[in-house]
Design an enzyme around this catalytic site. Structure first.
Site, mmCIF file in Angstrom:
data_model
loop_
_atom_site.group_PDB
_atom_site.id
_atom_site.type_symbol
_atom_site.label_atom_id
_atom_site.label_comp_id
_atom_site.label_asym_id
_atom_site.label_seq_id
_atom_site.Cartn_x
_atom_site.Cartn_y
_atom_site.Cartn_z
ATOM 1 C CG ASN A 141 -1.961 1.072 1.184
ATOM 2 O OD1 ASN A 141 -1.971 1.897 0.274
ATOM 3 N ND2 ASN A 141 -2.857 1.066 2.155
ATOM 4 C CG ASN A 146 -4.809 4.745 -3.464
ATOM 5 O OD1 ASN A 146 -4.826 3.976 -2.494
ATOM 6 N ND2 ASN A 146 -3.862 4.701 -4.378
ATOM 7 C CG ASP A 147 -5.855 2.766 1.654
ATOM 8 O OD1 ASP A 147 -5.210 2.603 0.598
ATOM 9 O OD2 ASP A 147 -5.382 2.587 2.780
ATOM 10 N N GLY A 166 -5.917 -2.462 0.144
ATOM 11 C CA GLY A 166 -5.310 -1.147 -0.051
ATOM 12 C C GLY A 166 -4.037 -1.118 -0.889
ATOM 13 C CG ASP A 168 -1.387 1.841 -3.654
ATOM 14 O OD1 ASP A 168 -0.176 1.563 -3.688
ATOM 15 O OD2 ASP A 168 -1.914 2.515 -2.743
ATOM 16 C CG ASP A 333 -9.883 -14.221 -16.795
ATOM 17 O OD1 ASP A 333 -9.123 -14.862 -16.039
ATOM 18 O OD2 ASP A 333 -11.113 -14.144 -16.630
ATOM 19 C CD GLU A 362 -7.548 -18.518 -16.546
ATOM 20 O OE1 GLU A 362 -7.487 -18.853 -15.356
ATOM 21 O OE2 GLU A 362 -8.490 -17.836 -17.002
HETATM 22 CA CA CA Z 1 -3.770 2.361 -1.218
#
Ligand code: CA
Length: 617
Positions: A141, A146-147, A166, A168, A333, A362
Site C-alpha cells: 500500500n 486512495n484506500d 489497499g 496499489d 483471462d 488462460e
Molecule cells: Ca492504497
C-alpha cells in the site's frame, strides 16, 4: 503594430466562433482518442449521455484525411456510434466533431495523436523473460489516500479476507527494486481496471470501466508511469485482460446500448465451465451454448462478442491500451469462454498493428491437447485457427506438483516430468508456453511441496531451466504458503507492504533465515538465467528417468547445460555413460549455483532431493 492588429482580429474571430458552438455536454466518449499510423484506421467512437437523446443530434466533421463514414443509432437513445475513417494522409491534431440539435451546434474535440515510435515500448515477451505475477491489492500500500474513495462501493477492510486491503500501483512502483533484484524481467498484474463492485472487488476480474484504472490502485497516468519505470529498468509489463465477462456494475451494463450486448436468459444461467465443449468434436450445441454464453457468475454477466458494435468496442479497447500505455504483452483471462471466432479476429487485429506483441491465453484445464487447440499454427480438425501465440501450461504445473510428492515409479515421481514433456509434439511452440508452479487460483507452491526446502528448490530449478516462459507468483520468494481450499490464504498481503506491519520482508533484516535462503536462491538462479541464451532457446534433450533421477540437457552452439534431478531421499551415485548424447564428449563441468568445478564427469554424486545445474566445459 500590424502584428498586434492581426492578433486582435484572430482573437475576435476565435471568440465569435466560440460563441456559435458550445462544447458537447457528454458523459463518455470511447475511445477518448485515436492515433494516425494505425492499421486499425476505421474507428468506432461511442458517445454516451445518460439523460440525453443523442439520436436527435446530427453529427458532422470537416478534417483533412478523416471521413465520418457512418452514424449508428441503437435501441438505447443515450448512445450514438460514429465510425471515423482515418486515411494515411491524416495528420495528428484535434478533430472538431459538430453535433447539430435544432439551431444549436455543439462541438466535441476529438484528438488524433501520432502512433509512438519510441524504443523499448511494446516489446512482446518470450522465454528470455521470467514473469512475476502480483495481485495489486495485496502487494504493498503505497498510497493510503486512495484506500477508500467517494463513489466507490468498497473501501479498505484489511481484516476481511475477501475485502480490499489497499495495495496499489504506487506500492508496486516503490518496491520495483526488490522485484528487479530478484531477477525477474516482467510484471504481470492481476487486472487493474476499475472494479466498482459491491463485494470482492479486490481481485479485479469484474471490470466496471474498460478504459480506467481503478482509482483505488491509482490513475491511468500512474499506471503508464509504472510501465515507463519498468522499461527504464529493462523490465516489461503484461496487462491482464478480461473480455469474456464484466462486472454487473459496469456502466455499460447499467444502461445497455442494446440488450444483445450481453447474453440474456429468462432466468440466471451459469456457464458450465466445461472448456472441452469448445474443442470436443462430438459436442452438443446446448453444452457449447451454456459454456460460452452462460454467465461466469451472478455478478459477472457474459459479454456477447458476436454483437458487432461490442466486438469493435473490445478490439479497440485492447489496441487503445497497447498504444496508450506501451504494454509489452497481454494475459487474457478465460480464453475458451468468449466466441472463438471473435477471439481469433481480436488476436489478428493485435498482431496486425503489433507483430512483435505476445498474448498468453488462460485455458484452465489439465489436458495438453485441449490447451494445444488454442495455440496458433496447430492444424485443428475443425479448421479453427486461433492466432494466439502463447498458452498457460497448466498440465506441466500439475505434473511438477505430483512429481515432487510421489515416490519414483514407472510413471510416478519424476517420470511425470518426463512423460509430460515427451508429449510436447502436440504444441506448435512449447517454448512459447507460460510455465509456472502456482498462481492466484491454486494452493501456493511452498504449501504443495509440504514446506520442504529441498523440493522447493528442485521444482524451481526445473521451472527455470526447462522449455517455456516461466511465471512466478509474488511471495514465492518469501515462502508464502497458502492453501486454496482456504481461498484467500493464497492471496495474502506481503508483510512490510503496509506501514503498520511489524515486519518488513522487503528487507534482508525483515526476513527469516529460511526466507532469506529462498530469496537468495531464487535471486541467484534468476540472475544466472537472465543471460543464458542456451536456456532461452537451446535445444532440449532428455532421458527416461531411472531410479527417480531425471536428466536433461539444454544446448545451443558450443554451450551445454546439464540438469540432474534426484527425487530420492538418499544420496545417489550416477554413472553418466548413458547420457553421452547430451554430454557430447565434454569432460568437465561447473555447478551454476555453487561455482564448484567437477573435474570428472564419468560418475556424479547426487545429494538427496536436489537438482544440479551443470555448465559443461
Ligand atoms: Ca492504497
Amino acid at each position: 503594430m500590424k502584428k498586434i492588429l492581426s492578433l486582435l482580429f484572430a482573437l475576435i474571430a476565435l471568440t465569435s466562433y466560440a460563441q456559435k458552438t458550445l462544447p458537447l455536454p457528454i458523459d463518455r466518449v470511447e475511445p477518448q482518442n485515436w492515433w494516425v499510423g494505425m492499421k486499425h484506421h476505421d474507428v468506432q467512437v461511442l458517445f454516451y449521455k445518460h439523460d440525453a437523446n443523442l439520436t436527435e443530434y446530427q453529427p458532422s466533421l470537416n478534417y483533412p484525411g478523416v471521413t465520418l463514414k457512418e452514424v449508428v443509432k441503437v435501441e438505447n437513445p443515450h448512445y450514438l456510434f460514429l465510425n471515423l475513417q482515418i486515411s494515411e494522409s491524416a495528420q495528428a491534431g484535434i478533430i472538431p466533431i459538430q453535433f447539430k440539435l435544432g439551431k444549436k451546434t455543439f462541438t466535441h474535440s476529438y484528438e488524433l495523436k501520432n502512433k509512438s515510435t519510441a524504443k523499448n515500448r511494446i516489446q512482446g515477451f518470450d522465454a528470455k523473460d521470467v514473469l512475476y505475477l502480483i495481485m495489486p491489492d495485496r502487494f504493498a500500500n503505497g498510497d493510503v489516500k486512495n484506500d477508500s474513495l467517494p463513489g466507490f462501493y468498497e473501501g479498505v477492510h484489511r481484516d476481511k479476507p475477501f475485502g480490499r486491503h489497499g495495495g496499489d500501483i504506487k506500492g508496486i512502483s516503490d518496491h520495483l527494486d526488490f522485484i528487479k533484484e530478484l531477477g525477474v524481467t516482467t510484471l504481470w498484474l492481476n487486472p487493474i481496471l476499475e472494479n466498482n463492485q459491491k463485494r470482492e472487488s479486490y481481485h479485479g476480474y469484474a471490470i466496471t470501466d474498460f478504459y480506467k484504472v481503478d482509482k483505488r490502485f491509482g490513475s491511468n497516468e500512474e499506471y503508464v508511469a509504472l510501465i515507463e519505470k519498468c522499461h527504464a529498468n529493462g523490465m516489461k509489463m503484461i496487462q491482464d485482460m478480461v473480455i469474456n465477462h464484466m462486472g454487473n456494475y459496469n456502466w455499460l451494463m447499467l444502461d445497455l446500448p442494446e440488450k444483445s450486448w450481453v447474453h440474456q436468459f429468462p432466468e440466471f444461467t451459469r456457464s458450465n465451465y466445461r472448456s472441452e465443449a469448445v474443442s470436443d468434436p462430438y459436442h452438443s450445441k446446448s453444452d457449447l451454448d451454456k459454456m460460452t454464453n452462460g454467465w461466469f457468475d451472478k455478478t459477472m454477466p457474459d459479454v456477447n462478442q458476436s454483437n458487432p458494435l461490442f466486438a469493435n468496442y473490445l478490439i479497440q479497447n485492447t489496441l487503445w491500451w497497447i498504444e496508450y500505455a506501451g504494454i509489452d504483452g497481454i494475459r487474457m483471462d478465460t480464453y475458451p469462454y468468449p466466441d472463438k471466432d471473435f477471439m481469433a479476429r481480436w488476436m489478428q487485429e493485435i498482431l496486425n498493428d503489433y507483430p512483435q506483441f505476445n498474448v498468453v491465453g488462460e485455458v484452465l484445464v489439465n489436458s495438453k491437447p485441449m490447451i494445444a487447440y488454442w495455440q496458433q499454427n496447430l492444424i485443428n480438425k475443425d479448421g479453427y485457427q486461433s492466432h494466439l501465440p502463447s498458452v498457460i501450461d497448466f498440465p506441466l504445473t500439475n505434473a511438477v506438483n505430483a512429481a515432487l510428492n510421489e515416490k519414483g515409479s514407472w510413471d510416478g515421481g519424476l517420470s511425470r516430468l518426463y512423460t509430460n514433456i515427451s508429449q510436447d509434439f502436440i504444441y506448435p511452440d512449447p517454448n512459447g508456453n507460460v510455465t509456472f508452479l502456482d498462481n492466484h487460483d491454486m494452493s501456493r507452491y511452498f504449501h504443495n511441496v509440504g514446506r520442504d526446502m529441498n523440493k522447493f528448490k528442485m521444482g524451481l530449478i526445473f521451472l527455470l531451466t526447462t522449455r517455456g516462459i516461466p511465471e512466478l507468483y509474488y511471495g514465492t520468494e518469501l515462502l508464502m504458503d497458502g492453501n486454496y481450499s482456504i481461498h484467500p490464504t493464497v492471496r495474502m498481503d506481503v508483510p512490510g507492504g503496509w506501514k503498520e506491519d511489524k515486519v518488513n520482508s522487503f528487507t534482508v533484516a525483515g526476513r527469516t533465515k529460511e526466507q532469506n535462503e529462498a530469496y537468495d536462491f531464487m535471486k541467484q538462479l534468476l540472475n544466472w538465467r537472465k543471460n543464458k541464451k542456451v536456456i532461452h532457446e537451446g535445444k532440449l534433450l532428455h532421458f527416461i528417468p531411472e531410479d527417480n533421477i531425471y536428466i536433461y540437457f539444454r544446448s545451443l552452439g558450443n554451450e551445454t547445460v546439464m540438469v540432474i534431478m534426484n527425487g530420492n531421499d538418499s544420496e545417489k551415485k550416477l554413472p553418466t555413460a548413458r547420457f553421452a548424447e547430451g554430454v557430447q564428449g565434454k569432460t568437465k563441468a561447473k555447478n551454476a549455483m555453487t561455482g564448484e568445478v567437477i573435474q570428472n564427469l564419468s560418475e556424479l554424486t547426487l545429494p538427496a532431493m536436489t537438482a544440479l545445474v551443470l555448465e559443461l566445459e
